[in-house]
Every structure is written in structure tokens, then in C-alpha cells.
Scaffold this motif. Structure first.
Motif, PDB file in Angstrom:
ATOM      1  N   MET A   1       0.863  -1.192   0.000  1.00 47.37           N
ATOM      2  CA  MET A   1       0.000   0.000   0.000  1.00 47.37           C
ATOM      3  C   MET A   1       0.897   1.239   0.000  1.00 47.37           C
ATOM      4  O   MET A   1       0.850   2.081   0.890  1.00 47.37           O
ATOM      5  N   ASN A   2       1.710   1.327  -1.037  1.00 43.59           N
ATOM      6  CA  ASN A   2       2.700   2.393  -1.142  1.00 43.59           C
ATOM      7  C   ASN A   2       2.191   3.490  -2.080  1.00 43.59           C
ATOM      8  O   ASN A   2       1.031   3.478  -2.512  1.00 43.59           O
ATOM      9  N   ASP A   3       3.063   4.433  -2.423  1.00 45.88           N
ATOM     10  CA  ASP A   3       2.649   5.522  -3.296  1.00 45.88           C
ATOM     11  C   ASP A   3       2.185   5.008  -4.658  1.00 45.88           C
ATOM     12  O   ASP A   3       1.237   5.547  -5.238  1.00 45.88           O
ATOM     13  N   ALA A   4       2.827   3.973  -5.168  1.00 41.92           N
ATOM     14  CA  ALA A   4       2.424   3.424  -6.458  1.00 41.92           C
ATOM     15  C   ALA A   4       0.996   2.876  -6.383  1.00 41.92           C
ATOM     16  O   ALA A   4       0.207   3.039  -7.330  1.00 41.92           O
ATOM     17  N   TYR A   5       0.670   2.218  -5.271  1.00 42.28           N
ATOM     18  CA  TYR A   5      -0.685   1.693  -5.086  1.00 42.28           C
ATOM     19  C   TYR A   5      -1.712   2.820  -5.120  1.00 42.28           C
ATOM     20  O   TYR A   5      -2.719   2.744  -5.843  1.00 42.28           O
ATOM     21  N   PHE A   6      -1.462   3.891  -4.338  1.00 35.77           N
ATOM     22  CA  PHE A   6      -2.434   4.976  -4.265  1.00 35.77           C
ATOM     23  C   PHE A   6      -2.496   5.780  -5.557  1.00 35.77           C
ATOM     24  O   PHE A   6      -3.571   6.256  -5.944  1.00 35.77           O
ATOM     25  N   GLU A   7      -1.380   5.918  -6.233  1.00 32.47           N
ATOM     26  CA  GLU A   7      -1.409   6.610  -7.527  1.00 32.47           C
ATOM     27  C   GLU A   7      -2.302   5.871  -8.516  1.00 32.47           C
ATOM     28  O   GLU A   7      -3.098   6.490  -9.238  1.00 32.47           O
ATOM     29  N   LYS A   8      -2.187   4.556  -8.547  1.00 33.26           N
ATOM     30  CA  LYS A   8      -3.008   3.761  -9.462  1.00 33.26           C
ATOM     31  C   LYS A   8      -4.479   3.798  -9.054  1.00 33.26           C
ATOM     32  O   LYS A   8      -5.366   3.970  -9.906  1.00 33.26           O
ATOM     33  N   ALA A   9      -4.743   3.646  -7.753  1.00 31.40           N
ATOM     34  CA  ALA A   9      -6.120   3.621  -7.277  1.00 31.40           C
ATOM     35  C   ALA A   9      -6.821   4.954  -7.482  1.00 31.40           C
ATOM     36  O   ALA A   9      -7.976   5.013  -7.921  1.00 31.40           O
TER      37      ALA A   9
END
Length: 330
Positions: free
Chosen positions: A306-314
Motif C-alpha cells: 500500500m505504497n505511493d504506487a498503489y495509491f497513484e493507481k487507485a
């Protein structure tokens, strides 16, 4: 320190589970038990020489006993109505639910029949299966008009789809103030839409709650068996339908599969125009719900992914959907 250290979620021994289950059910053949999947609950495959079963170990605190009983009630109701679903298997003591004393406390377990068939890959052009999926979704909505259970189940309402997810997401976005502000404003627009509609004008009833390809198997002639009713409950039927559209969109197959699913659904039962108009909003709520599911279970899922990449995609999914489907409607 003599006492066991506290645990929130333990992975139970498949060998020990196989032995325990063998003594609780009427199995003649030896049992092979294998750990299959860790999710919100833990899933094991049990095999004899002739039959495969699915053993679900509910995570402690995830579902109450009453909620599980409700889920099993609807599965038996659907089976009686002729709908192909994975059903609970009765124990020797006549019960459907057992218990395991895990390190974190008592966990409930249920043995289910195995859904035969193939899993449909999103990458395929399988519109016939999507059409059949729409039909079985409509059949479930139709027959459950008569379903009643004495047990309680959490409703698929705005608290479940918006309020709870926001509470769980917020601590994970403290370092992304702009994104958090967007999500708050976006959620408020969804609430305003619900008030102006109003939501009470939409069809309500029993919903599977998780109608994506991962929860169905397809046999020859597109005969479907549906399983995993862990997200079921009373809610808006448009939300239930929207979950399929959301899942197809997430995998880049909305254009190919959504129209086929909706065509199959409409062949079985009518969908009011207002419910159709509500689907884009429920797609957005579903994605918020998923983010809430992940962040709300971070104690057991872990936060590494649940890192920055996860939130950017979501959040990109929400922004893109907002711009394409909602901006001209709100």
C-alpha cells in the motif's frame, strides 16, 4: 514469557486442519488438505479420491456468527431454487459451522462444495460467458425476492461503501494531502448525488456483493456456478450490477464484456432506467470500498504494497472515471 504472544491472524496448519475436518465430516477416503489462498478469510482445498471441497476459515472479527449463518441461509435457499452455487456441507453433528481455537482466538469454519469449471480470464474475448453471468445475476435477484433469514447481516449502504472506507483510507494518505482532499470532495459529491436522486427510488434487495470473474466458474455451454458470498447483504441492485462493470473496467475489458453482461441480465428481468443511470456512481463507490477494504485490513494484510504506487493507481482510476463518466452527470 510463558504466554503466547498476541496474534491478529495466524495461518493454520493444513495437516492439522485435514485431520480435524476428517473427524468432523463423513469422509470415507483419506483427505489431502492444502492451503490455497489468504484473503479476508483463509481458503484451503480438501481432496478425497473422488471429491474436492473448499474449506473457509473465517478471520477472527471479520464476520459474526449471525452474518455467517445469513450467508449460508441464502446459499441453501438458492440451491433449492435451482441456482448453481457452492453450498455448505453438513457436519456429523448436523451443523454447518465449526470452530477452531487459533492463537488469536476462536475462528469459524465452513466446508463448501467445489465449483467445477474453468476460470474466465479477463484477457479473453469471452462475451458469451459474460452474457451468461448477467443471466445468473438476474436469476439471483429474481428468486431472492422471497428470501428471508432470521439472522443479521451488514447492509451494503453508504456507511459501508463510503463512510467506513474514508475512515480507513485517511491515515494512509496523511502524506498525500492533495489526493486526500480530492477523495473527500469526491465522496461528498457521491453523497449529494444520492440525496438528489434520491437513493430510496432505486431497487433494493439481496445482493451477492462481489460479482467479478474470480467468483464464478464456467463449464461447457456456459453453465456457471457462483461462489464466495462473503460480501453479500441487502443493498441496491444497481450496485451489485455495477461491480461487474467495475471489475471489467479495472482489467481493460469494459467495452467487450459490460454490454454482454447487461444484455444477459435484461433477458431475465427488467432494469429500471434510474438504476441504469446510477451504475456509474456505484462503480466509483465500489472502488472506494476496495481501497477501504485494503487499508482497513492493513493490520493483517501488511502495508508494504500500500505504497505511493498503489495509491497513484487507485486514485487515477477514480479521477479517470470521474472525468469520463461522472463530471457531466453530477
Amino acid at each position: 514469557m510463558n504466554e503466547s504472544f498476541p496474534a491478529t491472524h495466524s495461518i493454520l496448519s493444513s495437516i492439522a486442519l485435514g485431520e480435524a475436518v476428517a473427524s468432523d465430516y463423513d469422509f470415507v477416503d483419506p483427505i489431502d488438505c492444502q492451503f490455497f489462498l489468504m484473503g479476508v478469510n483463509d481458503t484451503y482445498l480438501l481432496k478425497t479420491k473422488t471429491t474436492t471441497y473448499v474449506l473457509r476459515i473465517y478471520r477472527k472479527g471479520w464476520r459474526s456468527l449471525s452474518e455467517i449463518q445469513y450467508e449460508l441461509d441464502v446459499l441453501l435457499f438458492l440451491q433449492k431454487a435451482g441456482i448453481a452455487v457452492s453450498v455448505p456441507i453438513q457436519r456429523k453433528d448436523g451443523q454447518l459451522i465449526g470452530t477452531i481455537h487459533a492463537p488469536e482466538g476462536v475462528r469459524f469454519l465452513v466446508l463448501f462444495s467445489y465449483a467445477l469449471g474453468r476460470e474466465v480470464a479477463y484477457e479473453s474475448e469471452d462475451t458469451d460467458a459474460a452474457y451468461a453471468y448477467g443471466k445468473i445475476a438476474a436469476q439471483i435477484h429474481a428468486v431472492t425476492e422471497e428470501f428471508r433469514s432470521p439472522h443479521q447481516r451488514t447492509g451494503l449502504d453508504l456507511e459501508h461503501l463510503i463512510d467506513d472506507p474514508l475512515r480507513w483510507i485517511e491515515p494512509m494518505l496523511l502524506h498525500r494531502a492533495e489526493d486526500w482532499a480530492y477523495i473527500q470532495a469526491f465522496a461528498e459529491r457521491l453523497r449529494q448525488w444520492g440525496r438528489s436522486l434520491p437513493l430510496s427510488s432505486l431497487e433494493e434487495g439481496f445482493c451477492h456483493g462481489d460479482l467479478h470473474w474470480g467468483n464464478v466458474r464456467v463449464q461447457e455451454n456456459n453453465i456457471l456456478t457462483l461462489f464466495d458470498f462473503d460480501c453479500c447483504g441487502m443493498g441496491w441492485r444497481a450496485y451489485d450490477i455495477a461491480v461487474f462493470r467495475w471489475s471489467a473496467r479495472l482489467r481493460g475489458k469494459e467495452e467487450e464484456q459490460w454490454s454482454a453482461f447487461l444484455r444477459g441480465y435484461r433477458e431475465v428481468r427488467n432494469v429500471h432506467e434510474m438504476d441504469i443511470q446510477a451504475i456509474p456512481y456505484f462503480v466509483a463507490m465500489r472502488h472506494l470500498w476496495l481501497m477501504g477494504l485494503h487499508t482497513g485490513n492493513r493490520e493483517d494484510f501488511g502495508i508494504a504494497w500500500m505504497n505511493d504506487a498503489y495509491f497513484e493507481k487507485a486514485i487515477k482510476f477514480l479521477r479517470d472515471w470521474d472525468a469520463e463518466q461522472l463530471s457531466g452527470l453530477t
